[in-house]
Write a protein that holds these residues in place. Sequence first.
Motif, short mmCIF file in Angstrom:
data_model
loop_
_atom_site.label_atom_id
_atom_site.label_comp_id
_atom_site.label_asym_id
_atom_site.label_seq_id
_atom_site.Cartn_x
_atom_site.Cartn_y
_atom_site.Cartn_z
N ALA A 14 0.84 -1.20 0.00
CA ALA A 14 0.00 0.00 0.00
C ALA A 14 0.87 1.25 0.00
O ALA A 14 1.90 1.31 0.68
N LYS A 15 0.47 2.24 -0.78
CA LYS A 15 1.19 3.52 -0.84
C LYS A 15 0.57 4.45 0.21
O LYS A 15 -0.42 5.14 -0.05
N VAL A 16 1.15 4.43 1.40
CA VAL A 16 0.62 5.17 2.53
C VAL A 16 1.74 6.01 3.14
O VAL A 16 2.89 5.56 3.24
N CYS A 17 1.40 7.23 3.54
CA CYS A 17 2.40 8.06 4.21
C CYS A 17 1.86 8.53 5.56
O CYS A 17 0.66 8.54 5.80
N LEU A 18 2.78 8.89 6.44
CA LEU A 18 2.44 9.49 7.73
C LEU A 18 2.65 10.99 7.63
O LEU A 18 3.61 11.45 7.00
N MET A 19 1.74 11.75 8.25
CA MET A 19 1.80 13.21 8.16
C MET A 19 1.76 13.81 9.55
O MET A 19 0.97 13.39 10.40
N SER A 20 2.61 14.80 9.78
CA SER A 20 2.58 15.56 11.01
C SER A 20 1.38 16.50 10.98
O SER A 20 0.79 16.73 9.91
N PRO A 21 1.00 17.08 12.12
CA PRO A 21 -0.10 18.06 12.10
C PRO A 21 0.16 19.21 11.12
O PRO A 21 -0.77 19.67 10.45
N GLU A 22 1.40 19.66 11.03
CA GLU A 22 1.73 20.75 10.11
C GLU A 22 1.55 20.31 8.66
O GLU A 22 1.00 21.06 7.83
N GLN A 23 2.02 19.13 8.33
CA GLN A 23 1.85 18.62 6.97
C GLN A 23 0.38 18.41 6.64
O GLN A 23 -0.07 18.69 5.52
N LEU A 24 -0.37 17.93 7.62
CA LEU A 24 -1.80 17.72 7.41
C LEU A 24 -2.51 19.04 7.15
O LEU A 24 -3.35 19.15 6.24
N GLN A 25 -2.15 20.06 7.91
CA GLN A 25 -2.76 21.38 7.75
C GLN A 25 -2.42 21.99 6.39
O GLN A 25 -3.28 22.59 5.73
N ASN A 26 -1.19 21.79 5.93
CA ASN A 26 -0.79 22.31 4.62
C ASN A 26 -1.52 21.60 3.48
O ASN A 26 -1.90 22.22 2.49
N LYS A 27 -1.71 20.29 3.63
CA LYS A 27 -2.37 19.50 2.59
C LYS A 27 -3.86 19.77 2.56
O LYS A 27 -4.47 19.89 1.49
N PHE A 28 -4.47 19.87 3.74
CA PHE A 28 -5.92 20.07 3.84
C PHE A 28 -6.20 21.23 4.80
O PHE A 28 -6.42 21.01 6.01
N PRO A 29 -6.19 22.45 4.32
CA PRO A 29 -6.34 23.63 5.19
C PRO A 29 -7.65 23.67 5.96
O PRO A 29 -7.75 24.40 6.96
N TRP A 30 -8.64 22.92 5.51
CA TRP A 30 -9.95 22.93 6.18
C TRP A 30 -9.99 22.08 7.45
O TRP A 30 -10.98 22.08 8.17
N ILE A 31 -8.91 21.34 7.72
CA ILE A 31 -8.88 20.48 8.92
C ILE A 31 -8.34 21.26 10.11
O ILE A 31 -7.33 21.95 10.02
N ASN A 32 -9.01 21.13 11.23
CA ASN A 32 -8.50 21.63 12.50
C ASN A 32 -7.64 20.53 13.11
O ASN A 32 -8.14 19.45 13.44
N THR A 33 -6.35 20.78 13.27
CA THR A 33 -5.43 19.73 13.73
C THR A 33 -5.27 19.69 15.25
O THR A 33 -4.40 18.99 15.76
N GLU A 34 -6.11 20.43 15.95
CA GLU A 34 -6.03 20.40 17.42
C GLU A 34 -6.22 18.97 17.93
O GLU A 34 -7.18 18.28 17.56
N GLY A 35 -5.31 18.50 18.75
CA GLY A 35 -5.40 17.15 19.30
C GLY A 35 -4.84 16.07 18.40
O GLY A 35 -4.83 14.89 18.78
N VAL A 36 -4.36 16.45 17.22
CA VAL A 36 -3.79 15.47 16.28
C VAL A 36 -2.29 15.38 16.49
O VAL A 36 -1.58 16.39 16.44
N ALA A 37 -1.78 14.18 16.72
CA ALA A 37 -0.33 13.97 16.85
C ALA A 37 0.26 13.41 15.56
O ALA A 37 1.41 13.69 15.22
N LEU A 38 -0.55 12.63 14.81
CA LEU A 38 -0.07 11.98 13.61
C LEU A 38 -1.28 11.60 12.76
O LEU A 38 -2.35 11.29 13.29
#
Length: 317
Positions: A14-38
């Motif tokens: 499977a082609k799967v990656c792990l994303m930090s809260p910062e990477q997640l926010q940059n990829k999907f600006p509509w997500i609130n990353t509060e409480g997200v560690a990975l």
Amino acid sequence: MMEKNVKVQRQEGAKVCLMSPEQLQNKFPWINTEGVALASYGLEGEGWFDPWCLLQGLQRKIQSMGVVFCRGEVTRFISSSNHMETASGEEVTLKRIHEVHVKMDHSLEYQPVECAIVINAAGAWSGQIAELAGIGKGPPGTLQGTKLPVEPRKRYVYLWHCPQGPGLETPLVADSSGAYFRREGLGNNYLGGRSPTEEEEPDPGNLEVDHGFFQDKVWPHLAQRVPAFENLKVRSAWAGYYDYNTFDQNGVVGPHPLVVNMYFATGFSGHGLQQAPAVGRAVAELVLEGHFQTINLSSFFFSRFHLGEKVKEHNIF
């Protein structure tokens, strides 16, 4: 836990990656990353499909190959019995089903169907079918007294509209709260829900939708993770059944050790559609060849219920 799961997924291609809260926010600006560690994100080969369309496609294909469907309710099994003693001195009864009585739709009559093999793929009602075959009716604590622990659990799916909601690049999102959603079509419609806790389990006796469950248990989590969902409007909803395995929430595949010609393909607790093609092949291999050839699914045998060997999967929704 997420890192371990992703490692397994990658080992299987499977082609799967792990994303930090910062990477997640940059990829999907509509997500609130509060409480997200990975976060885990599938890079390719991802998507969803219509369950009903898939079922109809499979049904039409096998009908074209000569399979005949008989719609009705199983009311009785006719079987023969042999008594034997195990190495530990326990007396057990081996059964073989020879005939199934099927009550036809819109009729008081039943149709006797002779059989060599019975595959119990009755979903949420497979536990009842197993009981009809005498499974679980022996002394408690024995193999004969071990029931098939599958029962109906009602689940809700909600469809809502949100004009300012996430765009076309939105993946299926599963939040750590258990809430999930995905886009439905092109018109800013979204589909999702959340499984209830044991204390919140609804009455499975009907398929009425509890809209209060969305208001109190689903919406707050959605709006916390995606602030735009503060302004959503539910347009429709429906309810359906999980074939819920109360023992370990995983599938039951393969033969019963005492009702020797009944095979199981049930208890998938919400993941059955995803696993159906593989399980269908596995059961076919057992029936035709007497053993698994493609994937060894023996860890999902019925005997684990008697032995107390749970097959637990971690971090699933």
